[in-house]
Design a protein around this motif. Sequence first.
Motif, PDB file in Angstrom:
ATOM      1  N   LEU A 196      73.122 -46.486 -58.419  1.00 43.84           N
ATOM      2  CA  LEU A 196      72.625 -45.654 -59.509  1.00 43.84           C
ATOM      3  C   LEU A 196      72.131 -44.322 -58.965  1.00 43.84           C
ATOM      4  N   ALA A 197      72.279 -43.261 -59.744  1.00 43.01           N
ATOM      5  CA  ALA A 197      71.707 -41.965 -59.367  1.00 43.01           C
ATOM      6  C   ALA A 197      70.192 -41.991 -59.596  1.00 43.01           C
ATOM      7  N   GLU A 198      69.491 -41.035 -58.983  1.00 51.52           N
ATOM      8  CA  GLU A 198      68.027 -41.001 -59.072  1.00 51.52           C
ATOM      9  C   GLU A 198      67.533 -40.834 -60.506  1.00 51.52           C
ATOM     10  N   ASP A 199      68.318 -40.247 -61.363  1.00 55.29           N
ATOM     11  CA  ASP A 199      67.888 -40.037 -62.745  1.00 55.29           C
ATOM     12  C   ASP A 199      68.260 -41.235 -63.634  1.00 55.29           C
ATOM     13  N   GLY A 200      68.712 -42.308 -63.019  1.00 56.44           N
ATOM     14  CA  GLY A 200      69.064 -43.497 -63.806  1.00 56.44           C
ATOM     15  C   GLY A 200      70.493 -43.482 -64.305  1.00 56.44           C
ATOM     16  N   GLY A 201      71.225 -42.399 -64.027  1.00 57.38           N
ATOM     17  CA  GLY A 201      72.606 -42.294 -64.497  1.00 57.38           C
ATOM     18  C   GLY A 201      73.590 -42.936 -63.528  1.00 57.38           C
ATOM     19  N   LEU A 202      74.850 -42.867 -63.889  1.00 57.35           N
ATOM     20  CA  LEU A 202      75.918 -43.411 -63.051  1.00 57.35           C
ATOM     21  C   LEU A 202      76.680 -42.242 -62.432  1.00 57.35           C
TER      22      LEU A 202
ATOM     23  N   PRO B 273      61.210 -67.494 -62.344  1.00 61.87           N
ATOM     24  CA  PRO B 273      61.021 -67.033 -63.730  1.00 61.87           C
ATOM     25  C   PRO B 273      61.367 -65.541 -63.840  1.00 61.87           C
ATOM     26  N   ASN B 274      61.648 -65.102 -65.063  1.00 63.56           N
ATOM     27  CA  ASN B 274      62.045 -63.715 -65.294  1.00 63.56           C
ATOM     28  C   ASN B 274      60.833 -62.783 -65.220  1.00 63.56           C
ATOM     29  N   ASP B 275      60.473 -62.366 -64.021  1.00 67.46           N
ATOM     30  CA  ASP B 275      59.281 -61.551 -63.812  1.00 67.46           C
ATOM     31  C   ASP B 275      59.534 -60.615 -62.624  1.00 67.46           C
TER      32      ASP B 275
ATOM     33  N   VAL C 220      67.191 -55.854 -61.998  1.00 69.66           N
ATOM     34  CA  VAL C 220      67.744 -54.988 -60.951  1.00 69.66           C
ATOM     35  C   VAL C 220      67.387 -53.531 -61.253  1.00 69.66           C
ATOM     36  N   LYS C 221      67.515 -53.162 -62.515  1.00 70.30           N
ATOM     37  CA  LYS C 221      67.180 -51.777 -62.889  1.00 70.30           C
ATOM     38  C   LYS C 221      65.705 -51.486 -62.641  1.00 70.30           C
ATOM     39  N   ILE C 222      64.849 -52.456 -62.956  1.00 66.50           N
ATOM     40  CA  ILE C 222      63.402 -52.264 -62.748  1.00 66.50           C
ATOM     41  C   ILE C 222      63.113 -52.084 -61.260  1.00 66.50           C
TER      42      ILE C 222
END
Length: 474
Positions: free
Chosen positions: A37-43, A457-459, A213-215
């Motif tokens: 991922l790019a630093e701005d959250g983009g692809l 767990p999802n955390d 993963v995004k977090i």
Amino acid sequence: MFCHDSDNQRRDMTMRYLSTRGEAVEREFSGVLLTGLAEDGGLWQPAAWPRLDEAAYAPGADYAARAFAVTRPFTVGGLKEQDWRTLLADVYAGFRHKATAPLVQLDTNLWLMELFHGPTFAFKDLAMQVLGRLFDLVLKAQGTRITIIGATSGDTGAAAVEAVRGLKTIDLVMLYPHGRISDVQRRQMTTVEEPNIHTIALEGTFDDCQDLVKILFADTALREEWRLAAVNSINWARVMVQTVYYVHAVAQLGGGPVSFAVPSGNFGNVYAGYAAREMGLDARRFIVGSNSNDILARFFEAGDMSTRPVTPTHSPSMDIQVSSNFERLLHDLLGRDGPAVVRHMAAFRQSGRLPLDEAHWREVHQLFRGHAVNDDTTLAQIARTQAETGMTVDPHTAVGIAAACALRDPDMPTVALATAHPAKFPDAVEQATGRRPPLPDALAAQAERPERATRMPNDPNLLKTFIRERVCRP
Ligand SMILES: *Cc1c(COP(=O)(O)O)cnc(C)c1O
């Protein structure tokens, strides 16, 4: 469709990449490869599409040679020509079928392209095997190591584990939704002994895995200290390498036009077809096959991209409601306007529905069509394909064939992509045909080995702690 010839990149010029969200600083290939991922959250997207040349279309070229001809412009400035050529030749020499991606005729004007002859029996190997070696090459040159973190609905994880197991330059943390992938898929990840592989069974859906993963990537300290990198289908290098089989299919069928039917989840596979088309490939139409998680089919047929809860199906690698790579298409569609992409994605996240105006949707609808089938129809398609052609296909492939049957133009050559080997999904195949597909030796051996995975767990905090405690800091 969306780009113009003046955008075309010269083949010998360093390729630059920009983010779909328009904020990140442009990079070259090696930077794009490792960041995911790019630093701005983009692809990451190539700043311009290179044009396919004669070598890309050479009749009779072997797969590795074609892969080099198609992808070379994307790696200029990041990789030496000879290194890239050798790497591709080594990877595809390791496939079980000499043709790498053979075309099999199913019907008048309908072909199946078998993309499952790699080590984990799914199409993900075509790109992931390349990615593992690419990472290793670049990291060795830099004298560093990284932590790859990924989310999988089954096949990506297996392919990633197989691609990086035992490498000294990489730790791999792979999350899969607990209880939602097939036994074969799970064992491909959990029976591996190499200590650089960390498999996590997350209590949640694939989308939950993807969100985690995004977090993690958004945690700058963790990202930098552990040098997090991605291998899921948002990684540009995967999309790049997947463009090759579209070109290979068209070259073998005499040049096109050709339509493709693609069983889709994260939109990485079919997006690669679109990218090949932007490079000049004569692809007429992309028929997107969905299972009951039909967000893409609803979008392409009726403009409705709205999320619904994920339903488990016989084709688990497509049990996805948020197709990450769609942002790439949106970016082109909106004239590569980063702030507009940000607005659309924010609205989608907030409301669960993508606000796209009618004119843009019509443009997409020219090129992409969508068709969804439920589990019953999927099984019926497996049975029918076997009865009519003698071929046994897996449930994902069956979804693609069903979509092709529903939407193809009988006068247009159509290639349906076979994305997994039937033995990877033996329960569904047995239910459909009454016979269990024979298990290839490599898969049979796995059933005997002990499994190793961490249930969680999802955390996000638990996952961060796991990484800080269990993964070597580069
Ligand atoms: C990953 C996968 C798909 C979906 O591909 P996307 O690139 O996510 O659209 C389809 N079939 C199989 C077998 C897969 O492993």
